[in-house]
Design a protein around this motif. Structure first.
Motif, PDB file in Angstrom:
ATOM      1  N   GLU A 144      -5.580   4.459   5.249  1.00  0.00           N
ATOM      2  CA  GLU A 144      -5.092   3.258   4.556  1.00  0.00           C
ATOM      3  C   GLU A 144      -3.959   3.600   3.595  1.00  0.00           C
ATOM      4  OE1 GLU A 144      -8.454   1.585   2.658  1.00  0.00           O
ATOM      5  OE2 GLU A 144      -9.473   1.011   4.518  1.00  0.00           O
ATOM      6  N   ASN A 162     -11.227  -1.239  -2.075  1.00  0.00           N
ATOM      7  CA  ASN A 162     -10.456  -0.173  -1.431  1.00  0.00           C
ATOM      8  C   ASN A 162     -10.473   1.092  -2.286  1.00  0.00           C
ATOM      9  OD1 ASN A 162      -8.925  -1.226  -3.489  1.00  0.00           O
ATOM     10  ND2 ASN A 162      -7.000  -1.157  -2.369  1.00  0.00           N
ATOM     11  N   GLN A 187      -9.003   4.249  -0.681  1.00  0.00           N
ATOM     12  CA  GLN A 187      -7.543   4.303  -0.663  1.00  0.00           C
ATOM     13  C   GLN A 187      -6.997   4.687  -2.031  1.00  0.00           C
ATOM     14  OE1 GLN A 187      -5.636   0.650   0.524  1.00  0.00           O
ATOM     15  NE2 GLN A 187      -3.715   1.231  -0.431  1.00  0.00           N
TER      16      GLN A 187
END
Length: 264
Positions: A54, A230, A233
């Protein structure tokens, strides 16, 4: 205190210092390798590299290139300028040296947000390119660090080296290139490292003056942290932002040790 205890203290201090730097990176490393990690699990339930993938999709490669270029340009400009300023201040022959020193250290007093907002309008009216404005402002922000390091280095520099080189027929440029630079290499490396960090880690000046046209890792990290879910990431981008300066720090430390051996 026994002799054995005295010998152990430096090693223990170095170990504690290493732990101080490494321990905060452990959660980031775990998150970067986790595909799923939910409470109350101590370790990730599923391992993988989805966070790295990502981060790559979000432009991590471009961010690294942009940060390296920005940090490198700031170091290339601020290091020689700081060396010149530090030499002048250490010579004690500079008129109004206290005032000059205060002006050079003033960027540490003024918040970066205020400086960026104030100069943004001026740079726009002068049609200065965004990247050039960012480099200019960050070079000014790095000058206090490079000047302080080089002033300290020149303060401990033995002028007898220069006198002996001139006696042997060296020109002023040769004295600087063949005598001062080799002796002051550890200080120059430390000053360049600090200047690089100013450019590498900046967010405020880059986002305000750059206007989003200059992509760096801090901008990508800030953008990723504004979203939810996330964490992998964010961890991958954060590790990517930490590892290059850490590698440079080890190089600077090695240069410093080599310089001490040469002087010894």
């Amino acid at each position: 205190m026994t002799l054995g205890a005295r010998r152990l203290l430096p090693g223990l201090a170095l170990l504690l210092l290493a732990a101080w730097f490494v321990l905060p990176l452990v959660p980031l490393a775990l998150w970067g390798l986790a595909d799923r990690w939910s409470a109350p699990a101590v370790l990730p339930q599923e391992w993988g590299l989805s966070g790295v993938a990502e981060a790559a999709e979000q432009g991590a490669g471009s961010g690294v290139v942009g940060s390296l270029a920005l940090g490198g340009l700031v170091a290339m400009l601020a290091t020689p300028l700081g060396a010149l300023a530090g030499r002048a201040l250490a010579s004690r022959h500079l008129p109004a040296s206290v005032l000059v020193g205060a002006v050079l250290l003033s960027p540490l007093v003024v918040p970066p947000f205020v400086v960026a907002m104030g100069f943004d309008v001026l740079l726009l009216r002068l049609a200065v390119p965004a990247w050039a404005g960012v480099v200019l402002l960050l070079t000014v922000a790095a000058l206090p660090y490079t000047t302080y390091v080089m002033r300290t280095a020149y303060g401990g520099y033995d002028q007898g080296f220069d006198d002996e080189a001139r006696t042997l027929g060296a020109s002023p440029r040769q004295v600087v290139r063949l005598v001062q630079v080799p002796v002051l290499t550890p200080a120059l490396a430390a000053a360049a490292f600090l200047a690089f960090l100013v450019g590498w880690s900046d967010y405020v000046v880059t986002v305000l003056v750059g206007g989003g046209r200059l992509v760096t890792l801090p901008l990508l990290v800030a953008s990723a942290t504004s979203a939810v879910g996330n964490e992998a990431q964010v961890a991958a981008l954060s590790l990517l932002a930490v590892l290059p300066p850490l590698a440079l720090l080890l190089i600077v430390a090695a240069i410093g040790r080599r310089g001490r051996k040469v002087r010894a």
